[in-house]
Design an enzyme around this catalytic site. Structure first.
Site, PDB file in Angstrom:
ATOM      1  N   HIS A 164     -11.717  -2.667  -4.291  1.00  0.00           N
ATOM      2  CA  HIS A 164     -10.942  -1.912  -4.566  1.00  0.00           C
ATOM      3  C   HIS A 164     -10.716  -2.019  -5.815  1.00  0.00           C
ATOM      4  CE1 HIS A 164      -7.081   0.471  -3.667  1.00  0.00           C
ATOM      5  NE2 HIS A 164      -6.745  -0.390  -4.095  1.00  0.00           N
ATOM      6  N   ASP A 171      -7.633  -0.823  -8.889  1.00  0.00           N
ATOM      7  CA  ASP A 171      -6.509   0.102  -9.357  1.00  0.00           C
ATOM      8  C   ASP A 171      -6.703   0.269 -10.506  1.00  0.00           C
ATOM      9  OD1 ASP A 171      -5.003  -0.294  -7.078  1.00  0.00           O
ATOM     10  OD2 ASP A 171      -4.986  -2.422  -7.384  1.00  0.00           O
ATOM     11  N   ASP A 176      -5.353   2.280   0.002  1.00  0.00           N
ATOM     12  CA  ASP A 176      -4.107   1.180   0.004  1.00  0.00           C
ATOM     13  C   ASP A 176      -2.652   1.737  -0.305  1.00  0.00           C
ATOM     14  OD1 ASP A 176      -3.269  -1.297  -0.730  1.00  0.00           O
ATOM     15  OD2 ASP A 176      -3.434  -0.898  -3.119  1.00  0.00           O
ATOM     16  N   HIS A 228      -1.978   5.304  -6.736  1.00  0.00           N
ATOM     17  CA  HIS A 228      -0.968   5.095  -6.241  1.00  0.00           C
ATOM     18  C   HIS A 228      -0.212   3.414  -6.763  1.00  0.00           C
ATOM     19  CE1 HIS A 228      -4.625   2.994  -4.686  1.00  0.00           C
ATOM     20  NE2 HIS A 228      -3.920   1.840  -4.689  1.00  0.00           N
TER      21      HIS A 228
END
EC number: 3.2.1.24
Length: 999
Positions: free
Chosen positions: A73, A75, A197, A448
């Site tokens: 994951h 970001d 997430d 996000h």
């Protein structure tokens, strides 16, 4: 970000892959196979469409199959900037280098053909891809073709779901999915949405995913109470019916809650960032643990399997920025699979472990042929503990939230002018213009941890930098386009600081031109406000006629602003000329009676307190006593109930009752022929202008807040609250990502019995564009100019959080308090207040919200420019439409797709039941033939929402629900340019066009 974290289509062997990729600049991109060619290629190869799940691994139907999903994951900005994450810079802040993750994963996949990996963030992947050699690119294409490397979600980013507008979500998904389609063909097309997430999940997001053609949706974060209920009821997986207007299964989406958020099971993390013990198989070693780990895993799998309904369960094997040394993970996963599966022979184990992907897991669920329950609400607000509601980020970093929304507006104008002017927009007298940098920057902002306001301060600054740098090539493009379409090469100027009344050209020039571009499909009457010097001005319309104008003095600064109303045609511009009148200065116009009104509205203010006290709709004979004031919540830093503090994510006030900023306001009343204003000063850091223009059916409240004082050691969360006597029965209504409206009930959740531990924060919801309350007769609606948190904490009351400044971190990973620095300390924004009868309110708020998000763009020039073409006379007015669109239809997208193709989206912007006495909820039929004046559509192809599949050949997995059979209508081919739009329907087209020679 750290949590307490996909899949896609694979093509069958023997199908040819599509080659080519999207570079940064569309104008300079080398020729690629046009999408029309790729579509024809797909249709000519039957296996391309049948192959989505055919490379999935074999399972054992009589056993519990554990699908291991290796993933990372990544970001797109959080503790480090996007570039710092990609290159692996500042690893003392966070060990993370995406380029090394991808290098390492590819190498490890090549070592064993059974291994699989899932990747998501196309921002990073596309950058890495362009740095690879042809040989490496071929290797990666083969891995994708064989289903060993899969893409989940496929957007440029994994977008937030609370603070994002649906138009921006669609744009960022289109950008990422287009890269995959052009680079890998249908091999690269994700089958599954993957939002592991984001901090709560919106219903509109699910609807958009369904319309993009996804077969399923996986997410990680679920309210702790909701999760407990779902685990007991075996409802961790169900069908989400994500629209009240679109007929099922159009917006139906199979949805699965991952068992462990997005992390590996405890004790089974074998990344270089983890400290769990690896497999030691050597029985002679004192560290031998293989037998113990196998035993632990079998129990874990069995227990987890009991929470789900089929003989399949999924384990996410990865987390934030993992797999930089992929060999560590895969070496241990190889051993896990081998040793656990060996127990089938040795001890009769009924557990089968395999490398898999979310798409392959979903495929097995679909084949189980079960009937699934249906969900119709959303997953807001999200809490991960009794006093831990993630409702603060709805309002965090309000300046960045506004900049993002303003940039969306600017990008749509840029896209439209690029489409209307054709190639002349990209290369012209002002240089090379390009919409791609702003398109990519806007896509990044949907991440996000970006528009959500949950990154570190220097990362938020970098997000703003990316937007600013994206504006520049769009300004060049718009200058080229306006010169081409108007026939005059002016020295165009873009004043980016009009919100604080700064524009050097208008404040110094004796004469200038005002070009107002309208991105709507209908004409608008727009009040232009420009800072000027102390003079009287003459304003002429495009035909040379004098139009009424005013120069008003701003009480707080003694500066002047010129006002005039501009009438601008649909999808076009009007050019107004402004000149100073000699030896005249504006007259100050003060008054003492605190009432402002026009032909539709009257607003009264309390003469003692200076606060708004009454709103009257003169047209509908409605009178509502309403008091509006500013308050602040004292932010918790933890107490005896919980150590939880308010922070970037979490909203937790110290007490239920907020404190007044001030119980009274110092007021100035300004009345002129074109505006009436009450200027309210509440404190040194909070003021407001309440404004009415002629012909306006809403009251405008322009508030300015900041810097919020924190010298007393108290973090503060500032709200604007409206109090009325409306009997609202605990109900209020908020929009979902700017589209459909959801009913909210105080201290209530539709699908479980709520134990409310935070009576304020636990009742906050995301407000993307509007919030309203009603007693069944009257409706009070407030429109916002950015995403904010809002609620109704008592009957007849409505509040919106406008700013927050906090002194303690909320311990969700950011590691710094939300103590905004720089220009983010001051925030200015607008709330538009509408008072209507409930039956007609929808028409008002829908059309006004459209005007807000697609507001006219003002461009300035000194005038006197040379002709663009000597043989063509300049024009002062232009419309890109031959006929206006009906009120219920919005032109959502008009953008260049390739040198001869435009991307066109039209939507019905009303929901079922919003007729408003004007048939607004009725289907609308449009003929696109000769609709546009700047170009002719020569061929039209309808696609799915993200424009990566032809609609007529797109198919999704079908699911049976416990609400009864769902009809599955067959796709009809587009046979003409006449289309019908039903309530809340968006239709997407790739239009081959030929531009008019004279623009």
């Amino acid at each position: 970000m750290v949590g307490d974290a996909r899949p896609l289509g694979i093509r069958a062997v023997g199908c040819q892959g599509a080659v080519g990729s999207r570079t940064i600049s569309r104008a300079l991109r080398p020729p690629l196979p046009p999408l029309s060619f790729l579509f024809v290629l797909f249709l000519a190869a039957p296996c391309a469409w049948a192959a989505g799940y055919k490379t999935c691994p074999k399972v054992k139907p009589d056993m519990l199959n554990v699908h291991l999903v290796p993933h990372t994951h990544d970001d797109v900005g959080w503790l480090k900037t996007v570039d710092q994450y990609f290159y692996g810079i500042n690893n003392n802040v966070q060990q993370a280098g995406v380029q090394y993750i991808l290098d390492s994963v590819i190498s490890s996949l090549l070592a064993d053909p059974t291994r699989r990996f899932v990747y998501v963030e196309i921002t990073f992947f596309s950058r890495w891809w362009h740095q690879q050699t042809n040989a490496t690119q071929k290797i990666v294409r083969d891995l994708v073709h064989e289903g060993r490397l899969e893409f989940a979600n496929g957007g440029w980013v994994m977008n937030d779901e609370a603070a994002t507008h649906y138009g921006a979500i669609i744009d960022q998904m289109t950008l990422g999915l287009r890269f995959l389609e052009e680079t890998f063909g249908s091999d690269g097309r994700p089958r599954v949405a993957w939002h592991i997430d984001p901090f709560g999940h919106s219903r509109e997001q699910a609807s958009l995913f369904a319309q993009m053609g996804f077969d399923g949706f996986f997410f990680g974060r679920l309210d702790y109470q909701d999760k407990r209920v779902r685990e007991k009821a075996l409802q961790m997986e169900q069908v989400w019916r994500a629209s009240d207007s679109l007929k099922p299964p159009t917006a139906d989406l199979f949805t699965s809650v991952l068992p462990n958020m997005y992390n590996p099971p405890e004790g089974l993390c074998w990344d270089m960032l983890c400290a769990d013990k690896p497999f030691v198989e050597d029985t002679r070693s004192p560290e031998y643990n293989a037998e113990e780990l196998v035993r632990y895993f079998l129990k874990l799998a069995t227990d987890q399997g009991k929470l789900y309904r089929t003989k399949h369960t999924v384990m996410t094997m990865g987390s934030d920025f993992q797999y930089e040394n992929a060999n560590m993970w895969f070496k241990n996963l190889d051993k896990l699979i081998q040793l656990v599966n060996a127990q089938q022979q040795a001890n009769g184990s009924r557990v089968n472990v395999l490398y898999s992907t979310p798409a392959c897991y979903l495929w097995e669920l679909n084949k189980a042929n079960l009937s699934w329950s249906v969900k119709k609400d959303d997953f807001f607000p999200y809490a991960d503990g009794p006093h831990m509601f993630w409702t603060g980020y709805f309002s965090s970093r309000p300046a960045l939230k506004r900049y993002e929304r303003l940039s969306y507006n600017f990008l749509q104008v840029c896209n439209q002018l690029e489409a209307l002017a054709g190639p002349a927009a990209n290369v012209g007298p002002y240089g090379s213009g390009d919409s791609a940098p702003l398109n990519e920057a806007m896509a990044v902002l949907q991440h996000h941890d970006a528009v959500s306001g949950t990154s570190r301060q220097h990362v938020a600054d970098d997000y703003a930098r990316q937007l600013s740098e994206g504006w520049r090539p769009c300004e060049v493009l718009m200058s080229n386009a306006l010169a081409h379409l108007s026939g005059s090469k002016e020295d165009f100027a873009f004043c980016r600081k009009l919100n604080i009344s700064i524009c050097p050209l208008t404040q110094t020039a004796e004469r200038f031109q005002v070009i107002v571009y309208n991105p709507l499909g209908r004409k608008v009457d727009w009040m232009v406000r420009l800072p000027v010097s102390k003079h009287v001005y003459l304003v002429r319309d495009p035909g040379g006629k004098t139009v009424p104008s005013d120069v008003v003095t701003i009480p707080s600064s003694d500066s002047q602003e010129l006002l005039f109303s501009a009438l601008v045609p649909a999808l076009g511009f009007s050019i107004y000329s402004v000149s100073q009148m000699p030896d005249q200065s504006p007259q100050k116009s003060w008054s003492s009676v605190l009432v402002i009104q026009n032909e539709y509205l009257r607003a009264r203010f309390d003469p003692e307190s200076g606060l708004l006290m009454e709103l009257e709709n003169l047209e509908q004979n409605l009178l509502l006593p309403v008091r509006q004031a500013f308050y602040w919540y004292n932010a918790s830093t933890g107490n005896n109930l919980s150590s939880q503090a308010s922070g970037a994510y979490i909203f937790r006030p110290n007490q239920k009752k907020p404190l007044f900023v001030s119980r009274w306001a110092q007021t100035h009343l300004v009345k002129a022929s074109l505006v009436q204003e009450v200027h309210q000063n509440f404190s040194a850091w909070c003021s407001q202008v309440v404004r009415l223009y002629p012909g306006q059916r809403h009251l405008e409240l322009e508030w300015t807040v900041g810097p919020i004082p924190v010298g007393d050691g108290w973090g503060k969360e500032v709200i604007s609250r409206f109090d009325t006597a409306l009997a609202t029965g605990g109900l209020f209504y908020t929009d979902s990502n700017g589209r459909e409206i959801l009913e909210r009930r105080r201290d209530y959740r539709p699908t479980w019995k709520l134990n409310q531990t935070e009576p304020v924060a636990g009742n906050y919801y995301p407000v993307n564009s509007r919030i309203y309350i009603t007693d069944g007769n009257m409706q009070l609606t407030v429109l916002t100019d950015r995403s904010q948190g809002g609620s109704s904490l008592r009957d007849g009351s409505l509040e919106l959080m406008v700013h927050r400044r906090l002194l303690k971190d909320d311990e969700r990973g950011v590691g710094e308090p939300l103590n905004n620095e720089g220009s983010g300390l001051w925030v200015r924004g607008r709330h538009l207040v509408l008072l209507d009868k409930m039956g007609t309110a929808a028409a008002r708020h829908r059309l006004q919200a459209e005007r807000e998000v697609l507001a006219p763009q003002v461009v300035l020039a000194r005038g006197g420019g040379a002709r663009y073409r000597l043989e063509v006379a300049p024009r002062t007015q232009f419309s890109g439409l031959r006929r206006e669109l009906p009120p219920s239809v919005r032109l959502l997208t008009l953008a260049r797709w390739d040198p001869e193709t435009l991307l066109l989206r039209l939507e019905h912007q009303f929901a079922v039941g919003e007729d408003s006495g004007r048939n607004m909820s009725s289907p609308v039929t449009l003929d696109l033939t000769n609709l546009f004046s700047a170009f002719t559509i020569t061929h039209l192809r309808e696609t799915t929402l993200a424009a990566n599949q032809l609609l007529a050949y797109a198919s999704r997995l079908q699911w049976t629900t416990d609400t009864g059979p769902t009809p599955h209508p067959s796709r009809s081919r587009l046979v003409s340019t006449t289309i019908t739009l039903h309530p809340m329907e968006i239709r997407t087209f790739l239009a081959s066009v030929q531009w008019e020679e004279d623009g």
